[in-house]
Design an enzyme around this catalytic site. Structure first.
Site, PDB file in Angstrom:
ATOM      1  N   HIS A 166       1.160  -0.846   0.108  1.00 45.39           N
ATOM      2  CA  HIS A 166      -0.094   0.059  -0.067  1.00 45.39           C
ATOM      3  C   HIS A 166       1.040   1.221  -0.068  1.00 45.39           C
ATOM      4  O   HIS A 166       2.024   0.939   0.658  1.00 45.39           O
ATOM      5  CB  HIS A 166      -0.928  -0.063   1.108  1.00 45.39           C
ATOM      6  CG  HIS A 166      -0.414   0.712   2.545  1.00 45.39           C
ATOM      7  ND1 HIS A 166      -1.087   1.271   3.287  1.00 45.39           N
ATOM      8  CD2 HIS A 166       0.789   0.887   2.823  1.00 45.39           C
ATOM      9  CE1 HIS A 166      -0.580   1.925   4.210  1.00 45.39           C
ATOM     10  NE2 HIS A 166       0.647   1.691   3.858  1.00 45.39           N
ATOM     11  N   ASP A 185       0.792   7.595  12.147  1.00 45.53           N
ATOM     12  CA  ASP A 185      -0.645   6.601  11.823  1.00 45.53           C
ATOM     13  C   ASP A 185      -0.980   5.814  13.378  1.00 45.53           C
ATOM     14  O   ASP A 185      -1.966   5.579  13.448  1.00 45.53           O
ATOM     15  CB  ASP A 185      -0.344   5.610  10.773  1.00 45.53           C
ATOM     16  CG  ASP A 185      -0.337   6.245   9.652  1.00 45.53           C
ATOM     17  OD1 ASP A 185      -1.102   5.648   8.659  1.00 45.53           O
ATOM     18  OD2 ASP A 185       0.407   7.007   9.274  1.00 45.53           O
ATOM     19  N   TRP A 196      -4.395   2.060  12.902  1.00 43.05           N
ATOM     20  CA  TRP A 196      -4.063   0.501  12.293  1.00 43.05           C
ATOM     21  C   TRP A 196      -3.729   0.801  11.002  1.00 43.05           C
ATOM     22  O   TRP A 196      -3.518  -0.192  10.291  1.00 43.05           O
ATOM     23  CB  TRP A 196      -5.311  -0.354  12.691  1.00 43.05           C
ATOM     24  CG  TRP A 196      -5.611  -0.464  13.992  1.00 43.05           C
ATOM     25  CD1 TRP A 196      -5.029  -1.443  15.132  1.00 43.05           C
ATOM     26  CD2 TRP A 196      -6.420   0.172  14.918  1.00 43.05           C
ATOM     27  NE1 TRP A 196      -5.665  -1.442  16.090  1.00 43.05           N
ATOM     28  CE2 TRP A 196      -6.419  -0.231  16.223  1.00 43.05           C
ATOM     29  CE3 TRP A 196      -7.636   1.069  14.673  1.00 43.05           C
ATOM     30  CZ2 TRP A 196      -7.414  -0.010  17.078  1.00 43.05           C
ATOM     31  CZ3 TRP A 196      -8.389   1.542  15.737  1.00 43.05           C
ATOM     32  CH2 TRP A 196      -8.438   1.217  16.913  1.00 43.05           C
ATOM     33  N   ASP A 197      -3.561   1.987  10.558  1.00 42.26           N
ATOM     34  CA  ASP A 197      -3.435   2.378   9.069  1.00 42.26           C
ATOM     35  C   ASP A 197      -4.291   1.680   8.375  1.00 42.26           C
ATOM     36  O   ASP A 197      -4.129   1.465   7.056  1.00 42.26           O
ATOM     37  CB  ASP A 197      -1.965   1.963   8.737  1.00 42.26           C
ATOM     38  CG  ASP A 197      -1.386   2.495   7.612  1.00 42.26           C
ATOM     39  OD1 ASP A 197      -2.011   3.459   7.002  1.00 42.26           O
ATOM     40  OD2 ASP A 197      -0.569   2.012   6.949  1.00 42.26           O
ATOM     41  N   TYR A 198      -5.674   1.872   8.612  1.00 46.79           N
ATOM     42  CA  TYR A 198      -6.810   1.591   8.022  1.00 46.79           C
ATOM     43  C   TYR A 198      -7.381   2.769   6.901  1.00 46.79           C
ATOM     44  O   TYR A 198      -8.371   2.985   7.044  1.00 46.79           O
ATOM     45  CB  TYR A 198      -7.945   1.100   8.911  1.00 46.79           C
ATOM     46  CG  TYR A 198      -7.773  -0.472   9.625  1.00 46.79           C
ATOM     47  CD1 TYR A 198      -6.982  -1.204   8.912  1.00 46.79           C
ATOM     48  CD2 TYR A 198      -8.203  -0.592  10.666  1.00 46.79           C
ATOM     49  CE1 TYR A 198      -6.589  -2.680   9.452  1.00 46.79           C
ATOM     50  CE2 TYR A 198      -8.143  -1.836  11.355  1.00 46.79           C
ATOM     51  CZ  TYR A 198      -7.478  -2.734  10.634  1.00 46.79           C
ATOM     52  OH  TYR A 198      -7.086  -3.909  11.145  1.00 46.79           O
TER      53      TYR A 198
END
Lengths: 731, 127
Positions: A28, A349, A388-390
């Protein structure tokens, strides 16, 4: 434990031939957000070597890559009424936008290629973009490109943003614009997901720049080119381009980048950008901006911590830093005058205590901005206080939801890394009544002092979840009982209470779903005729741990704009300094680090079809074989459909086929939409981490995939755009 | 010594290597299993490790009981696998594939072990 693991693995060498998935985590290419006043800046008291520059210091040389003058500002009333665009109602043969139409649904009405004849599909041509790592250069490549097609031409970009027009029937290059993007400007990944086709409302047909290609670059320029000749449009900005680093403030090349095609809505071209993840709390701003698509003149900004000021910052000032950035492709809505902006996290994050209420209200959300003003009309949040870097990697898809009474509601599909898929009313941002969203209890308040977690998180309870149940110790996997035992111990050593396990400092925690999804930037395909959604997703947990500042310094972690930064000082995906917060972050896949295999059992990637009317899963299959994967990165050569991590989406056609590559087995495949069976496949010259597309020219249907590979997915990098068609005697 | 001939000498070495392999598994299971149990995880590895360690030592010594103990461990592992993951193929792979390869080796070496086990008292009485 290392010796034990290696020894055991050697003993069981004979079992290597058994299909084992190489743990490859998807890429990502996220980014971080950012604002802030300089009073809030706290230097690291422990070691001045690890101090990033003051957020109020000037931009480094090269940040304004083309040394362009400041862009003037105009009022929305000066933007001309937009003529109808090709992408609004395209000819069946065309694919004029990233997701084909303004709906971004990745559906093509072409039907020449069918499950019955797809077995005869052959390569028609291969076009080389010319962009790949030079000898000695670090591999940061993952082109992720989807060409667009209008008339008889493809328009595409290279990983370093050269723009090309290609004959869609032969692959012959008609023109090429050299954008001059430098290696230093590559952020986490050299990617160019695509370009935008725009028809001018003021330049008459037949004149240069009546039809234009609008493109953004890794070094933060917005360009407009004449679609016919590839010459820069003199009427746009300064010689055809504008500098998007204006007003961003302190930065270095590669900190802030654009990788997605900017949408044009009612004459306004809207730009977002990625900000490199994990660097510092006061990273450059995640500001979203609108420009006149005709002239490139600035119209508005949406700056999260200055929500009432839609103007450019005065000289010497900058947009608010550390704010949530948006790196996914945006979707426009001409009817409602909105742009749907998928947002990420505030900078740093994994630590949320320093975020403002304004940031907390819009992070990891879909924000609908009014394209006339830049003001949010509505916000839908998918994760509260995300650590959670979502961030949202997917582009949203517009569709009309058929109500029971025969009316239709303008709606959209919002995929997430969590595997929750939200179906929202486009006018209000509220979930459709048929797709309710429940706030369910989540682990809180967490363990990090002064950084409490949200007591609830939103769940889309009616739409099938893209995911498996929470991990258990017995889900641990390996080639042998010994590496399985290793993973069981690793599982038990970590904190884990299911989804939304809060960050820990004293021990690792398991993040599941991982930050690669669920759904990432490949987004979803939707067939509006049948109401079927095609979704591919990942099943790849992460193993995270916060570290205190002294430990982070010991690990050498520092922000990319730190004067002492080197490539080993941390990046967007792995360990990050998170400078100006109390903690750094250590992130790895949840894997056996000695064999490179994931700790959880397969499959690691899936594809499925969901009927949006009945909310039922029609079929669900692992996506990707073990042929190019195995322990220690060795290919097993086995055709076993283990289901690999995947990045890149699918195309669905009226011919009843789904085309998808994405998996780490470097194959493109056609799937029968009715059954989910793979009915054709071909091995690509590189990893197929890109969204494919399909088009027709001279009565022949073609399927194109950029086999650019992906450095983080560890698939081979190539510069080949591979295009397929049926032989003449078949159709 | 000449009485024992070459084939049984090869069998002796092979069973010692096999025993060492089983012993290695046993020791790793004991060590790792103790750590796992201490962390609140499964006790399977400790229990299986005890049996495997004994099996390995006895197999090295040329005792047929070593082979029977390995069969016991394998059968127990099969039952444990069904208990943990049912009949999920991916779940069977790490638990049973490697052990089954060793099981085959144990079965192949049974004649050699039997020979060693029966001649054992002779050696002892001769010493």
């Amino acid at each position: 434990m290392r010796r034990i693991s290696l020894l055991a693995a050697t003993i069981l060498g004979s079992s290597l031939a058994v299909a084992v998935a190489h743990a490859q985590m998807a890429g990502h290419e996220d980014r971080l957000p950012g604002p802030v006043s300089s009073e809030a800046y706290h230097a690291d008291p422990l070691n001045p070597k690890f101090e990033p520059p003051s957020p109020s210091s000037p931009q480094a040389p090269g940040v304004n890559a083309a040394n362009l003058p400041d862009d003037p500002e105009i009022d929305i009333s000066e933007v001309p009424q937009m003529v109808p665009q090709v992408s609004t109602n395209p000819a069946p043969a065309d694919w004029p936008a990233y997701g084909r139409t303004d709906d971004q649904n990745r559906y093509s009405p072409l039907s020449q290629i069918t499950p019955a004849n797809v077995g005869k599909l052959k390569r028609a041509f291969v076009y080389h973009t010319g962009s790949k790592p030079a000898p000695g250069q670090a591999n940061k490549w993952a082109a992720e490109t989807t060409p667009i097609k209008v008339g008889d031409s493809l328009y595409t970009c290279s990983a370093l943003n050269d723009i090309m027009r290609i004959d869609a029937a032969t692959g012959k290059e008609i023109w090429r614009h050299n954008s001059g993007v430098k290696f230093d400007s590559i952020p986490y990944t050299a990617a160019c997901k695509g370009v935008t086709y725009f028809t001018s409302s003021v330049v008459p047909e037949g004149q240069p720049c009546h039809n234009r290609i609008i493109a953004s670059t890794l070094d933060m320029r917005l360009m407009a080119l004449d679609a016919e000749t590839g010459k820069m449009c003199e009427g746009f900005g300064f010689g055809g381009q504008i500098n998007l680093m204006q007003g961003i403030g302190e930065s270095v090349p590669g900190f802030v980048s654009m990788t997605t095609p900017p949408p044009v809505i009612n004459g306004i071209v809207v730009v977002n950008h990625e900000v490199l993840d994990g660097q510092r709390r006061w990273a450059p701003s995640g500001v979203i901006r609108g420009y006149d698509a005709e002239t490139g003149k600035f119209v508005w900004a949406w700056d999260v911590n200055n929500p009432d000021d839609h103007h450019q910052p005065a000289p010497g000032k900058h947009y608010s830093r550390g704010t949530p950035n948006s790196w996914a492709a945006m979707t426009g809505d001409n009817e409602l005058g909105l742009v749907y902006v998928p947002t990420g996290n505030s900078a740093a994050d994994y630590y949320s205590a320093m975020r403002s209420d304004k940031e907390n209200a819009v992070s990891s959300s879909l924000v609908a901005l009014d394209v006339r003003t830049g003001a949010p009309r509505w916000v839908f949040q998918t994760v509260h206080k995300d650590v959670w870097d979502y961030d949202i990697g997917s582009q949203v898809t517009k569709f009309d939801y058929p109500n029971a009474d025969g009316t239709k509601t303008p709606a959209l599909i919002l995929p997430t890394k969590r595997g929750q898929t939200f179906i929202l009313d486009r006018a209000t941002g509220k979930p459709l009544p048929e797709f309710p969203v429940e706030e369910r209890p989540a682990p809180s308040p967490g363990v990090i002092p002064d950084d409490s977690r949200s007591p609830t998180q939103p769940w889309s309870v009616a739409f099938p979840r893209l995911g498996f149940p929470d991990l258990k110790e017995s889900d641990m996997w390996g080639m042998s009982p010994i590496d399985q035992l290793f993973c069981r111990i690793k599982y038990r050593k970590a904190a884990y209470v299911g989804e939304f396990t809060p960050p820990h400092l004293k021990k690792p925690w398991i993040e599941y779903p991982g930050y690669n999804g669920g759904s990432d930037w490949g987004s979803m395909a939707y067939d509006p005729k049948s109401g079927i959604v095609i979704a591919n997703w990942n099943n790849t947990p992460m193993y995270d741990q916060l570290v205190n500042r002294a430990k982070a310094n010991k690990l050498g972690l520092m922000s990319v704009d730190d004067p002492n930064f080197t490539p080993s000082s941390g990046g967007a995906e792995g360990n990050g300094a998170m400078s100006e917060t109390p903690y750094g972050i250590v992130v790895t896949p949840f894997w056996n680090q000695y064999t490179g295999m994931m700790c959880n059992k397969p499959p690691y990637g899936m594809i499925e079809a969901i009927d949006i009317k009945t909310k039922k899963v029609l079929w669900q299959k692992p996506l990707g074989t073990a042929r190019a994967n195995g322990p220690w990165g060795l290919p097993t050569g086995l055709p076993l459909n283990i289901g690999t991590p995947n990045n890149g989406g699918s195309v669905v056609t009226a011919g009843g086929l789904i085309f998808v590559a994405a998996a780490t087995d470097n194959q493109i495949r056609a799937i029968d939409m009715k059954t989910g069976e793979v009915v054709w496949s071909d091995v690509l010259p590189g990893g197929g981490q890109a969204n494919p597309m399909t088009y027709e020219v001279n009565g022949k249907q073609y399927v194109a995939i950029m086999a650019g590979g992906h450095h983080f997915m560890m698939t081979p990098v190539s510069d080949a755009l591979v295009v397929y068609a049926l032989p003449d005697d078949v159709h | 010594m000449a009485d024992y001939g070459r084939p049984s000498e090869i069998g002796r070495i092979a069973t010692i290597i096999l025993g060492a392999l089983i012993l290695l598994f046993g020791v790793i299971f004991l060590g790792g299993g103790a750590e796992l149990a201490a962390l609140g995880g499964s006790w399977y590895y400790i229990l299986c490790g005890i049996v495997l360690t004994a099996s390995g030592v006895l197999t090295i010594k040329g005792r047929l009981l070593g082979a029977w103990l390995f069969l016991l461990a394998w059968a127990g592992t099969l039952l444990w696998t069904i208990y943990e993951v049912g009949f999920d193929g991916w779940g069977w792979l790490p638990r049973l594939f490697g052990p089954t390869i060793i099981l085959v080796l144990v079965l192949v070496s049974l004649p050699a072990l039997r020979r060693r086990d029966t001649i054992r008292p002779t050696i002892r009485s001769a010493v």
